[in-house]
Design an enzyme around this catalytic site. Structure first.
Site, PDB file in Angstrom:
ATOM      1  N   HIS A  68       0.858  -1.192   0.000  1.00  0.00           N
ATOM      2  CA  HIS A  68       0.000   0.000   0.000  1.00  0.00           C
ATOM      3  C   HIS A  68       0.892   1.241   0.000  1.00  0.00           C
ATOM      4  O   HIS A  68       1.793   1.385   0.830  1.00  0.00           O
ATOM      5  CB  HIS A  68      -0.933   0.004   1.220  1.00  0.00           C
ATOM      6  N   HIS A  86       2.424  14.482  -1.072  1.00  0.00           N
ATOM      7  CA  HIS A  86       2.812  14.404   0.341  1.00  0.00           C
ATOM      8  C   HIS A  86       4.266  14.864   0.511  1.00  0.00           C
ATOM      9  O   HIS A  86       4.586  15.620   1.433  1.00  0.00           O
ATOM     10  CB  HIS A  86       2.693  12.965   0.852  1.00  0.00           C
ATOM     11  N   HIS A 103      -6.650   0.551   5.539  1.00  0.00           N
ATOM     12  CA  HIS A 103      -6.599   1.538   6.617  1.00  0.00           C
ATOM     13  C   HIS A 103      -7.186   1.020   7.917  1.00  0.00           C
ATOM     14  O   HIS A 103      -6.863   1.549   8.991  1.00  0.00           O
ATOM     15  CB  HIS A 103      -7.318   2.804   6.167  1.00  0.00           C
ATOM     16  N   TYR A 138      -9.579  11.606   3.973  1.00  0.00           N
ATOM     17  CA  TYR A 138      -9.756  11.589   2.514  1.00  0.00           C
ATOM     18  C   TYR A 138     -11.050  12.283   2.130  1.00  0.00           C
ATOM     19  O   TYR A 138     -11.112  12.984   1.122  1.00  0.00           O
ATOM     20  CB  TYR A 138      -9.749  10.152   1.982  1.00  0.00           C
TER      21      TYR A 138
HETATM   22  O1  LIG Z   1      -4.419   5.258   0.926  1.00  0.00           O
HETATM   23  C1  LIG Z   1      -4.288   6.014  -0.023  1.00  0.00           C
HETATM   24  C2  LIG Z   1      -2.915   6.412  -0.539  1.00  0.00           C
HETATM   25  C3  LIG Z   1      -1.879   6.195   0.565  1.00  0.00           C
HETATM   26  C4  LIG Z   1      -1.554   7.491   1.390  1.00  0.00           C
HETATM   27  O2  LIG Z   1      -0.729   8.334   0.626  1.00  0.00           O
HETATM   28  O3  LIG Z   1      -2.742   8.202   1.686  1.00  0.00           O
HETATM   29  C5  LIG Z   1      -0.834   7.090   2.719  1.00  0.00           C
HETATM   30  C6  LIG Z   1      -1.684   6.146   3.575  1.00  0.00           C
HETATM   31  C7  LIG Z   1      -0.924   5.801   4.822  1.00  0.00           C
HETATM   32  C8  LIG Z   1      -1.050   6.589   5.973  1.00  0.00           C
HETATM   33  C9  LIG Z   1      -0.320   6.259   7.137  1.00  0.00           C
HETATM   34  C10 LIG Z   1       0.542   5.144   7.137  1.00  0.00           C
HETATM   35  C11 LIG Z   1       0.665   4.382   5.967  1.00  0.00           C
HETATM   36  C12 LIG Z   1      -0.046   4.714   4.816  1.00  0.00           C
HETATM   37  N1  LIG Z   1      -0.616   8.337   3.473  1.00  0.00           N
HETATM   38  C13 LIG Z   1       0.625   8.850   3.532  1.00  0.00           C
HETATM   39  O4  LIG Z   1       1.615   8.363   3.016  1.00  0.00           O
HETATM   40  C14 LIG Z   1       0.704  10.111   4.319  1.00  0.00           C
HETATM   41  C15 LIG Z   1       1.835  10.912   4.219  1.00  0.00           C
HETATM   42  C16 LIG Z   1       1.908  12.094   4.954  1.00  0.00           C
HETATM   43  C17 LIG Z   1       0.862  12.462   5.814  1.00  0.00           C
HETATM   44  C18 LIG Z   1      -0.261  11.651   5.908  1.00  0.00           C
HETATM   45  C19 LIG Z   1      -0.340  10.470   5.172  1.00  0.00           C
HETATM   46  N2  LIG Z   1      -5.348   6.525  -0.709  1.00  0.00           N
HETATM   47  C20 LIG Z   1      -6.703   6.184  -0.313  1.00  0.00           C
HETATM   48  C21 LIG Z   1      -7.811   6.917  -1.075  1.00  0.00           C
HETATM   49  C22 LIG Z   1      -7.420   7.932  -2.021  1.00  0.00           C
HETATM   50  C23 LIG Z   1      -7.649   9.242  -1.862  1.00  0.00           C
HETATM   51  N3  LIG Z   1      -7.173   9.918  -2.935  1.00  0.00           N
HETATM   52  C24 LIG Z   1      -6.612   9.062  -3.801  1.00  0.00           C
HETATM   53  C25 LIG Z   1      -6.011   9.236  -5.023  1.00  0.00           C
HETATM   54  C26 LIG Z   1      -5.485   8.142  -5.685  1.00  0.00           C
HETATM   55  C27 LIG Z   1      -5.559   6.868  -5.106  1.00  0.00           C
HETATM   56  C28 LIG Z   1      -6.197   6.675  -3.876  1.00  0.00           C
HETATM   57  C29 LIG Z   1      -6.712   7.791  -3.248  1.00  0.00           C
HETATM   58  C30 LIG Z   1      -6.956   4.701  -0.658  1.00  0.00           C
HETATM   59  O5  LIG Z   1      -6.156   4.122  -1.417  1.00  0.00           O
HETATM   60  O6  LIG Z   1      -7.966   4.225  -0.159  1.00  0.00           O
HETATM   61 ZN   LIG Z   2      -2.210  10.161   0.868  1.00  0.00          ZN
END
Ligand SMILES: O=C(CCC(O)(O)[C@H](Cc1ccccc1)NC(=O)c1ccccc1)N[C@@H](Cc1c[nH]c2ccccc12)C(=O)O
Ligand SMILES: [Zn+2]
Length: 587
Positions: free
Chosen positions: A308, A342, A468, A478
């Protein structure tokens, strides 16, 4: 006598160095685990997470000796409060904290190494195999097998762990009486007592747009798969929308509109270079050399990893990385831009005190990650970078473009909203273990208007099939991001003097827009997020310090009109029966 304020300043300077150092070690241990899952790397990560909790506990005690009433510098008191806001590390029961880490490690391990079986001999990982089947197959039964196989191998396998996880988190977070439950703590990141009702109001304001998109998509899918697959309750089967969680419907665009966007002759590195080029074109930072040397941009073949996607800040002002099992698809190109967004935020606030190196709220970090996709996906832009052969003609091109945007930005809204509705009700104790799955499908059916293709019972644990939930990562961020990014897009287009409809605005190459955005980014979490919102919207007709659905509704205004006409023309019912979900056993 040294004044209270002077003593606090001296303490915070010392703290800033100590916290950066221990966070570097903790983040490195996390990276080593996530890019090479073994018992040893898990043990090392758990060890560092306990060391970090211990550090936070000790420093919260040290900071509590300052009398905040004697310090009138709001910045110093805000920093001291952040030292003392340590979440579950406030619990002195380190056995409990270790147990929480162990359960999280076990759930993450199950999720990331799970192989979903699509027949008796074929079991596949989620990324890229099952994701690609759900995205590309157009066979109802094959899709149902991948959908069920994934849930049997992931959520169902960790169901027995979740009740204890919830109880331990609640016990730890309520220890010092500051929070009602873990959901209360998650929501406190938004520094607003009305946050929960604010997001509910936003969701209700956006529901009609979603229901009209849902009605159109249901009609087109019914044409393709046959009316017998569509119950008269009005729900859409959850597994035929092109995404394992039905959160993004862009992969079925070819069924829904005349001419699909084809992928292109890209390489993985080129995807990242294109994303970097967008950010530098508006005056934001390039990726540091270390980023290219240390990131994990493709799935390794010789070890288990957490696929992920995520963006990492190692806390030393130099080391920033992306971890993503990148593949060559449109959706992945969006995620590349998302993750790099990010990193851009990290780079903007890297010189702030460590405690302020955060999004103004979690939704801002996710929104920043997405804001460029509103410009990046315009036909004009896609043509500029060779992703689209030619810009579609004006009017029907507009509708097709807006439809494609809606399949990710509008389709997502109920999903982005409902995950934490479920989680908050579990943390509150309103949803007990024997109705986890029933509550999940109540929300999925009533808010998304979808239903499970195969029978679900409370022996299943479908929330656990979404990263998540076992990952303990909040999700309302989100939903907030999808609302806020349109407010920012509207404001930045105004600042950039780009006129015309919002959905045709591309801020590429516009450094005025970039500099206004950067003014907000470099604030980090120095001020409550309303001030950061105002930093962007100031002086534009969308000026506000609150979340507002109006820019999103303005952006999709032309599409809503078209959908309403189209649904009326086919006499298509809008919406679905609430509280009546096919294939879900209610207690
Ligand atoms: O989970 C993600 C992408 C991963 C992330 O970049 O959000 C990542 C998730 C995460 C958080 C904490 C620990 C491990 C993974 N967030 C970060 O990397 C992050 C970085 C800095 C601050 C906050 C979060 N997107 C969500 C939904 C989504 C919203 N917008 C999108 C655009 C394209 C693809 C997916 C999404 C999903 O896939 O359901
Ligand atoms: Zn993100």
């Amino acid at each position: 006598l040294v004044s209270e304020e002077a003593a606090a300043i001296a303490y915070l300077e010392e703290y800033d160095k100590l916290t950066a150092d221990i966070h570097y070690q903790y983040t490195k241990a996390g990276w080593i685990y996530e890019t090479n899952i073994t018992d040893e790397t898990l043990a090392n990560m758990t060890d560092w997470s306990l060391k970090l909790s211990d550090f936070k506990y000790r420093e919260a005690k040290n900071a509590s000796r300052f009398d905040l009433s004697k310090i009138n510098n709001k910045n110093i008191t805000r920093l001291l409060r952040k030292v003392m806001n340590i979440g579950i590390a406030a619990s002195p029961d380190t056995v409990k904290l270790k147990k929480i880490s162990d359960i999280e490690g076990e759930m993450a391990g199950i999720y990331s190494t799970a192989k979903g079986c699509i027949d008796v001999t074929t079991c596949l990982p989620l990324e890229p195999d099952l994701v690609n089947i759900i995205a590309n197959s157009r066979h109802y039964e094959e899709l149902a097998a991948a959908w069920k196989g994934w849930r049997d191998a992931s959520g169902k396998k960790m169901k027995h762990l979740y009740p204890e996880y919830v109880n331990l988190l609640n016990e730890a977070i309520t220890f010092d009486g500051k929070y009602e439950d873990m959901g209360d703590y998650y929501r406190s990141d938004y520094e607003s007592p009305t946050f929960e009702s604010d997001v509910r109001a936003l969701f209700q304001e956006l529901a009609p747009l979603y229901e009209n998109l849902h009605a159109y998509v249901r009609r087109k899918l019914r044409q393709h798969y046959g009316a017998d697959k569509f119950p008269n309750t009005g729900h859409i089967p959850a597994h035929i929308l092109g995404n394992m969680w039905a959160q993004d419907w862009t992969n079925v665009y070819d069924i829904l509109a005349p001419y699909p966007n084809k992928g292109s002759n890209y390489t993985i590195t080129r995807m990242y270079k294109v994303a970097e080029d967008f950010f530098t074109s508006i005056g934001l930072n390039k990726m540091p050399l270390l980023f290219w040397q240390k990131s994990m941009l493709v799935k390794p073949i010789d070890r288990e990893v957490i696929c992920h996607a995520s963006a990492w800040d190692f806390g030393n002002k130099r080391d920033f990385r992306i971890k993503q099992c990148t593949t060559l698809t449109d959706e992945q190109l969006l995620t590349v831009h998302h993750e790099m967004g990010h990193i851009i935020y990290y780079l903007a606030y890297k010189d702030l005190p460590y405690l302020y190196r955060d999004g103004a709220n979690p939704g801002f970090h996710e929104g920043m990650a997405d804001i460029v996709t509103l410009s990046f996906q315009t036909p004009e832009h896609l043509k500029k970078i060779g992703f689209l052969d030619d810009v579609p003609a004006q009017n029907e091109g507009d509708i097709n473009f807006l439809l494609r945007m809606a399949l990710s930005k509008v389709a997502f809204l109920p999903f982005g909203y409902l995950i934490d509705q479920w989680r908050w009700s579990v943390f509150r104790g309103d949803t007990m273990p024997d109705s986890y799955n029933e509550k999940w499908w109540d929300l999925r059916c009533d808010l998304q208007g979808i239903f499970p293709p195969v029978e679900r019972t409370n022996a299943d644990f479908d929330p656990g099939a979404k990263y998540h939930v076992p990952g303990g990562v909040p999700y309302i961020s989100y939903f907030v991001s999808f609302v806020a990014q349109f407010q920012w897009h509207k404001a930045l287009c105004k600042v950039a003097n780009i006129s015309g409809p919002l959905h045709r605005c591309d801020i590429y190459n516009n450094t005025m827009a970039g500099s206004r955005l950067n003014d907000m980014l470099k604030m980090g979490s120095t001020r409550p997020w309303g001030e950061a919102m105002l930093k962007i919207t100031n002086g534009t007709d969308g000026q506000t310090n609150k979340l507002s659905a109006a820019p999103l509704l303005e952006y999709f205004g032309p599409l809503l009109k078209w959908l309403q006409e189209n649904n009326r023309m086919y006499n298509e019912r809008i919406g679905w029966d609430k509280k009546k979900c096919p294939n879900v056993q209610s207690a």
